[in-house]
Design an enzyme around this catalytic site. Structure first.
Site, PDB file in Angstrom:
ATOM      1  CG  ASN A 252      -2.329   2.264 -11.754  1.00 54.41           C
ATOM      2  OD1 ASN A 252      -1.822   1.699 -12.383  1.00 54.41           O
ATOM      3  ND2 ASN A 252      -2.666   3.448 -11.594  1.00 54.41           N
ATOM      4  CB  CYS A 253      -1.671  -3.748 -12.139  1.00 55.17           C
ATOM      5  SG  CYS A 253      -0.365  -4.141 -11.140  1.00 55.17           S
ATOM      6  CB  VAL A 254      -4.995   0.467 -15.205  1.00 55.49           C
ATOM      7  CG1 VAL A 254      -5.774   0.620 -14.008  1.00 55.49           C
ATOM      8  CG2 VAL A 254      -4.194   1.644 -15.233  1.00 55.49           C
TER       9      VAL A 254
END
Lengths: 430, 135
Positions: free
Chosen positions: A245-247
């Site tokens: 993820n790229c949170v």
């Protein structure tokens, strides 16, 4: 299920012609790592180049934009291999013996989308907020081919990082560990017979699964597509769960966090003493409200089925996951199972606002990982690994974040792992 | 069965990729305006299908937001009304930033909002983008 972890302490990393671990030093030839990484067809098709650098604790070094952090491990005895379903075959892991290169990590960097990927400072005030400033980091900066789509780039960097960690982990296969620890959980009946008087406790581990670039993979399966299920905690130690993820950086659960989950570590510490650690329950954080209902119903159902007395619930991210967190907690409590939740806070820069986007009176035991809106000034570093041109756009940064003198004014959100919601950080509150 | 989805959005990429298949109420307004529109419809009994704070891109970073509600009112849900009012309150606690957005950054934010929406409505985000690229 029983897993033995053999920890090999790494006290230095050096570039070298030969690749080996000797007397606590990792000697690594970047060309060999790169060759192994680029054996993968997707990596070959998507990445133009991968450059390696070393960042050591205390150095005036800033790594950004960080994509993932991974601990090199290698399976030396028993079934399966590291990162099953992605790098190794899909055999069940979590038993046998695994060697861990402790004190170091592989860090991947690359500007996948124009925001979100975080900062690791190896010294100064920023270093205090990230656990990765204490590690020797082998950094791989991944450059995409022209015209590559963001999700393809994310996939390629994810695989490249796991392959690099696999290559480095393999160097520890024949090294005698400095320390060995055994972790074991029991079958339902076996555990009850062994510790009939101890409270039965499990860990409800919520996985980021909101969509492309916001995903987590379990044995290679996108968690968005899974029903709430049970996993042995030792499986996570062998890389069964990986980050995709790229949170925002501060509360992203990197692959390193999954491998070294502090909730798992602390529950094992108390296992057989003050509690019986039954298992982990993994559940997702989908965007569709009906998915939330289904997943939280199943979480509560499994808690009841396992006759649990208490659970710890951790989430990943902000906003949407807050609703899953509260739905899980409320429904589990209504089954008569006590809950404690771990989260972080977005309480405004003054810390006075409501911390979560959702709440319920039954969620009355909360551990916080800190306020991600807190403003911090990061001094200029002598060296940047990666690129700074995106700093004013990453989560928590703002126009003018990167000042002409090289200092950065931003919210804690920019720092990788600063307010981690597994509690893998130093911030909290009483 | 006919889909009951109405997509409220200010994201032009959503319109380009999904207008053939879904009912879309597009308006060139701010993030908060989309939330308020969704909140008001949920107050009127429309079903909320996707979480208004999807994605961990914070409300004051991205200008784009898409929320899916039902086309027509069904039964009023106090839980969903609470999710919506909490979302507007959550938006208001973030400090506004007067940031200049480059075209590249706008594209990235549009893509993130679009992919999160696709995750919510079970639409193949990658397929939608590929169709866009075809002449």
């Amino acid at each position: 299920m029983k897993l033995e972890l053999g920890f090999i302490e790494i006290s230095d990393i050096q570039f070298s012609k030969e690749c080996k671990v000797e007397n606590g030093t990792l000697f690594v030839n970047p060309d060999e790592v790169k060759a192994f990484v680029f054996q993968d067809d997707d990596v070959k098709a998507c990445l133009k180049d991968a450059c390696f650098d070393i960042a050591k604790p205390g150095e005036s070094v800033r790594i950004t934009p960080v994509k993932d952090v991974i601990e090199p491990r290698v399976k030396v005895e028993g079934p399966g291999g590291e990162f099953p379903g992605v790098i190794a075959k899909v055999d069940t892991v979590g038993s046998g013996k695994t060697h861990v290169l402790r004190g170091m990590a592989v860090v991947t960097a690359g500007k996948i989308v124009g925001f979100q990927e975080g900062i690791i400072d190896m010294s100064g005030p920023g270093a205090e907020y990230t656990p990765f400033s204490k590690l020797l980091n082998l950094v791989m900066v991944c450059e995409p081919v022209d015209g590559l789509k963001q999700h393809e780039y994310e996939h390629a960097v994810r695989i490249a990082g796991l392959r690099a960690a696999t290559f480095v982990g393999e160097l520890g296969r024949n090294v005698e560990p400095n320390e060995t620890k055994v972790f074991e959980t029991y079958g339902i009946k076996e555990g009850m017979q062994k510790y009939p008087d101890l409270p039965r406790v499990a860990y409800v581990h919520m996985l980021q699964s909101q969509g492309l670039l916001h995903d987590t993979y379990v044995y290679g399966v996108d968690a968005k597509r899974t029903l709430t299920t049970i996993i042995n905690p030792t499986e996570t130690m062998d890389g069964a769960i990986i980050s995709g993820n790229c949170v925002s950086a501060c509360d992203k659960n990197t692959t390193y966090h999954h491998q070294n989950n502090p909730v798992v570590a602390d529950l094992f510490e108390q296992h057989g003493k003050s509690l019986l650690y039954v298992c982990n329950i993994i559940t997702n954080e989908n965007v569709y409200l009906a998915d939330k209902q289904r997943s939280s119903d199943w979480t509560a159902k499994l808690c009841r089925l396992l006759d649990l007395d208490g659970v710890i619930v951790s989430q990943e991210g902000f906003g949407n996951p807050d609703t899953d967190l509260i739905m899980n907690t409320k429904k589990i409590e209504l089954q008569g199972v006590k809950t404690t939740i771990i989260t972080d806070e977005y309480a405004g820069q003054d810390g006075k606002s409501q911390s979560l986007a959702d709440a319920d009176p039954l969620a009355d035991a909360v551990v916080t990982g800190g306020n991600a809106n807190e403003v911090i000034i990061l001094p200029k570093m002598d060296k940047v690994i990666g690129m700074l041109d995106y700093v004013d756009k990453i989560a928590g940064g703002h126009a003018g974040s990167l000042r002409p003198d090289g200092t950065i004014e931003a919210e804690l959100q920019v720092i990788t792992g600063a307010t981690n919601e597994m509690g893998f950080n130093r911030l909290s509150a009483r | 069965m006919e889909r009951d989805y109405l997509i409220l959005t200010n994201n032009p990429l959503v319109v380009r990729c999904l207008e053939k298949w879904y009912d879309i109420a597009y308006e060139d307004v701010g993030y908060r305006d989309v939330l308020v529109k969704a909140r008001d419809l949920v107050y009127l009994g429309h079903t909320l299908y996707t979480h208004p704070l999807s994605g961990s891109v914070k409300p004051n970073e991205t200008p784009y937001k898409s929320v899916v509600v039902s086309k027509v009112p069904h039964t009023f849900s106090p839980e969903q009304a609470e999710i919506m009012s909490n979302a507007v309150m959550a938006f208001d606690k973030f400090t506004p930033r007067n940031r200049v957005l480059t075209d590249k950054l706008r594209e990235d934010f549009q893509l993130i909002d679009y992919t999160l929406l696709c995750g919510g409505i079970d639409f193949d985000a990658v397929a939608g983008l590929s169709m866009l690229q075809q002449p």
